[in-house]
Write an enzyme that holds these catalytic residues in place. Structure first.
Site, mmCIF file in Angstrom:
data_model
loop_
_atom_site.group_PDB
_atom_site.id
_atom_site.type_symbol
_atom_site.label_atom_id
_atom_site.label_comp_id
_atom_site.label_asym_id
_atom_site.label_seq_id
_atom_site.Cartn_x
_atom_site.Cartn_y
_atom_site.Cartn_z
ATOM 1 N N CYS A 187 -11.050 3.539 0.304
ATOM 2 C CA CYS A 187 -9.359 3.778 0.597
ATOM 3 C C CYS A 187 -9.158 2.724 1.537
ATOM 4 C CB CYS A 187 -9.272 5.278 0.807
ATOM 5 S SG CYS A 187 -7.581 5.579 1.477
ATOM 6 N N TYR A 235 -0.409 8.463 -2.356
ATOM 7 C CA TYR A 235 -0.622 8.261 -3.869
ATOM 8 C C TYR A 235 -1.906 9.036 -4.467
ATOM 9 C CZ TYR A 235 2.469 4.277 -3.587
ATOM 10 O OH TYR A 235 3.495 3.281 -3.555
ATOM 11 N N GLY A 236 -2.729 9.151 -3.793
ATOM 12 C CA GLY A 236 -4.085 9.849 -4.110
ATOM 13 C C GLY A 236 -4.039 11.114 -4.978
ATOM 14 N N CYS A 246 -4.514 -1.067 -1.782
ATOM 15 C CA CYS A 246 -4.805 0.272 -2.147
ATOM 16 C C CYS A 246 -5.487 0.562 -3.385
ATOM 17 C CB CYS A 246 -3.192 0.908 -2.430
ATOM 18 S SG CYS A 246 -3.260 2.659 -2.863
ATOM 19 N N ASN A 247 -6.596 1.281 -3.023
ATOM 20 C CA ASN A 247 -7.694 1.492 -4.100
ATOM 21 C C ASN A 247 -7.132 2.502 -5.210
ATOM 22 O OD1 ASN A 247 -10.714 0.772 -2.971
ATOM 23 N ND2 ASN A 247 -9.345 1.217 -1.153
ATOM 24 N N THR A 248 -6.288 3.516 -4.892
ATOM 25 C CA THR A 248 -5.807 4.114 -5.900
ATOM 26 C C THR A 248 -4.955 3.238 -6.470
ATOM 27 O OG1 THR A 248 -5.696 5.764 -3.954
ATOM 28 C CG2 THR A 248 -4.441 6.675 -5.912
ATOM 29 N N ASP A 273 1.015 -1.094 0.055
ATOM 30 C CA ASP A 273 0.106 0.056 0.016
ATOM 31 C C ASP A 273 0.906 1.337 -0.082
ATOM 32 O OD1 ASP A 273 -2.225 1.653 0.293
ATOM 33 O OD2 ASP A 273 -1.958 1.827 2.489
ATOM 34 N N SER A 274 0.178 2.436 -0.229
ATOM 35 C CA SER A 274 1.100 3.540 -0.092
ATOM 36 C C SER A 274 1.538 3.803 1.209
ATOM 37 C CB SER A 274 0.208 4.644 -0.503
ATOM 38 O OG SER A 274 -1.003 5.035 0.253
ATOM 39 N N HIS A 324 -7.025 3.119 3.962
ATOM 40 C CA HIS A 324 -6.545 3.471 5.062
ATOM 41 C C HIS A 324 -8.064 3.972 5.872
ATOM 42 C CE1 HIS A 324 -2.984 4.730 3.330
ATOM 43 N NE2 HIS A 324 -2.499 5.158 4.521
HETATM 44 N N1 DGL Z 1 -4.544 3.477 1.014
HETATM 45 C C1 DGL Z 1 -4.701 3.961 -0.378
HETATM 46 C C2 DGL Z 1 -6.165 3.723 -0.903
HETATM 47 O O1 DGL Z 1 -6.583 2.668 -0.785
HETATM 48 C C3 DGL Z 1 -4.178 5.277 -0.882
HETATM 49 C C4 DGL Z 1 -4.090 6.314 -0.024
HETATM 50 C C5 DGL Z 1 -2.978 7.464 -0.565
HETATM 51 O O2 DGL Z 1 -1.927 7.135 -0.645
HETATM 52 O O3 DGL Z 1 -3.641 8.468 -1.246
HETATM 53 O O4 DGL Z 1 -6.538 4.270 -1.979
#
Ligand code: DGL
Length: 258
Positions: free
Chosen positions: A183, A43-44, A74-76, A11-12, A185
């Site tokens: 996300c 990452y977003g 990580c969704n992004t 993940d990020s 997080h």
């Molecule tokens: N945990 C991440 C997600 O699921 C990314 C959050 C990020 O780095 O912006 O999107």
């Protein structure tokens, strides 16, 4: 079919540990290696090309450790890069996407809310899925600032509370009955979110679904471990303090340069 190699998860940052929890709960004997790319979080707000490059870096690092499959927690990263990862590597990948479908199918008000990063909400993959539910009103909200506060360990801060109120109140007013956490997080914010949402609004995240998908893939293609004790390693490329607090003393957390 046996396969004693570890499952790689990245993940990020620390958010994907919410997915790791679900995987470890369902598959306690599997060895796992978790990469928190916190130095590059969030990452977003990055471009698709930057996200793909970071995902390749993380994948190469996990492959050096001989992982048998990789979970992009990580969704992004999933919505921007999983296609490219699957094209580039032979190893199987499992990704995570906002759970629009279960929310849309269960909603009675036909209005659902999605809280996710900008990178996820602007991705083709997310928008293609959202387009399938034309009869549902989807209220999209970028969770500006939430990931940074979680990464800093400021989950219970007044600033977090203020941001969450400002993102959720308009959704409540619009009549949502499902809130999708898009996300990895955000599951760490569920206690605060529950304080803000009225009881009739359900919260959905994708952790358990990803764990079940991982189990299916191991069963069909990759193979389960035949060892009894699991070994779980956590690597971060920043100060490990917050990651250590999240995973507890039972597991090893290392600071590495990846
Ligand atoms: N945990 C991440 C997600 O699921 C990314 C959050 C990020 O780095 O912006 O999107």
């Amino acid at each position: 079919m046996d396969n004693n190699k570890p499952i790689g998860i990245f993940d990020s940052g620390i958010g994907g540990t919410s997915i790791w929890n679900a995987i470890h709960h369902l598959l306690p004997n599997e060895k796992t290696i978790y990469l928190a790319d916190s130095r590059n979080a969030p990452y977003g707000q990055k471009s698709k090309a930057e996200i793909i490059a970071l995902c390749i870096k993380n994948t190469d690092y996990l492959l050096q450790m001989d992982c048998k499959l990789i979970v992009v927690a990580c969704n992004t990263a999933t919505t921007n890069a999983i296609k490219e990862l699957r094209e580039k590597y032979k190893i199987p990948f499992i990704g995570i996407e906002p759970a629009i479908k279960p929310a849309a199918l269960s909603s009675k008000t036909k209005v659902i809310g999605i809280l996710a990063t900008q990178g996820t909400l602007t991705s083709d993959l997310f928008n293609k899925t959202a387009e399938k539910f034309q009869t549902i009103k989807i209220i999209e909200q970028v969770g500006h600032g939430l990931v940074q506060l979680i990464e800093a360990g400021d989950i219970n801060s007044p600033e977090m509370d203020e941001l969450l109120h400002s993102y959720l109140q308009p959704m409540i007013t619009a009549g949502i009955d499902y809130l999708v956490l898009g996300c990895s997080h955000y599951p760490y914010l569920i206690p605060q979110i529950q304080k803000i949402l009225p009881d009739h609004i359900h919260i959905i995240d994708s952790g358990e679904a990803v764990a079940r998908q991982t189990q299916n893939l191991l069963k069909k293609e990759v193979g389960f471990t035949n060892q009894i004790a699991s070994k779980n390693l956590f690597y971060t490329n920043t100060n490990p303090k917050v990651l250590k607090e999240i995973v507890g003393n039972k597991h090893d957390v290392f600071e590495k340069n990846f």
